[in-house]
Design an enzyme around this catalytic site. Sequence first.
Site, mmCIF file in Angstrom:
data_model
loop_
_atom_site.group_PDB
_atom_site.id
_atom_site.type_symbol
_atom_site.label_atom_id
_atom_site.label_comp_id
_atom_site.label_asym_id
_atom_site.label_seq_id
_atom_site.Cartn_x
_atom_site.Cartn_y
_atom_site.Cartn_z
ATOM 1 N N THR A 132 31.897 80.214 22.022
ATOM 2 C CA THR A 132 32.324 81.215 23.004
ATOM 3 C C THR A 132 33.008 80.455 24.128
ATOM 4 O OG1 THR A 132 30.519 82.708 22.451
ATOM 5 C CG2 THR A 132 31.578 83.019 24.587
ATOM 6 N N LYS B 102 34.495 88.754 22.441
ATOM 7 C CA LYS B 102 33.164 88.189 22.712
ATOM 8 C C LYS B 102 32.756 88.434 24.155
ATOM 9 C CE LYS B 102 29.320 86.004 22.021
ATOM 10 N NZ LYS B 102 29.165 84.626 21.565
ATOM 11 N N LYS C 133 27.419 80.339 31.372
ATOM 12 C CA LYS C 133 28.814 79.915 31.116
ATOM 13 C C LYS C 133 29.653 81.088 30.647
ATOM 14 C CE LYS C 133 29.656 78.562 27.103
ATOM 15 N NZ LYS C 133 30.073 79.122 25.795
#
Length: 294
Positions: free
Chosen positions: A101, A176, A244
């Site tokens: 990701t 995502k 993150k």
Amino acid sequence: MAVNANTVIGFIGTGVMGKSMAGHLMKAGYRVHIYNRTKEKAQELIDAGAVWNDTVAALAAEADVIITMVGYPKDVEETYLGEGGILLHAKEDAYVIDMTTSSPILAKRIYEEAKKRNIHALDAPVSGGDIGAREARLAIMVGGDKEAFDAMQPIFEKMGTNIIHQGPAGSGQHTKMCNQIAIASGMIGVCEAMVYAKRAGLDPENVLRSISTGAAGSFSLSNLAPRMLKGDFAPGFYIKHFIKDMNIALEAAEEMGMMTPGLKLAKSLYEELAAKGEENSGTQALYKLIDGQI
């Protein structure tokens, strides 16, 4: 390139999820080369027959298809674009698939650089955590050329069950981000519901049986709430990696002029958790904060 029994797959990043994903490819009969920053974490795969390469460059030179599952966008950038990186050492007409990701902007940059070298690049982040990786039923969201997606379909099918081409380069990463935004606020609700059940004197496991199949049902409720109730906060997905992801999503949303109040709240709670030493716990450890355990 047609995928066949002679296709050599390189897999970089054999952590919580990557280990299972690479293992499925090996079980399917592919020749798999692996690289990980910590060789010890790859030992089980090596013992099972994976070929170890000492560097990213060495792996890239051997493989027809290269899959990466690393930690942060900076790791992706170094792995692909650095001096010892994939794009400088991969074969012409190779396929490179980043399943980390990461940033949609970086995905587009990798695609453009790969194209200059006649290399096919896809961004293909996944959802499903350690359970989905272990059971080969990940959701795989893919950005890049449709022809490259079609060529790699047999490989994706060994790791996931919900595999969708979302559009041009960067589209997988944007999809995502939608996934992570939905999880962020949802996880707050799951934790609050389980703590509420406990404080109300109910049996939380019975409550979970009632609500997990109704309108409140979700992956987090069905798969992570049971872990919360058992006091199992081991990482299926690290808090530090979730933070993150939320940072990437916030940056992209701000560029689009979009309000994200739920995402901002979730990020602040997870940052508080990380500050309390929980950055290497699973995302379900938010339960401990809501319950006042830490």
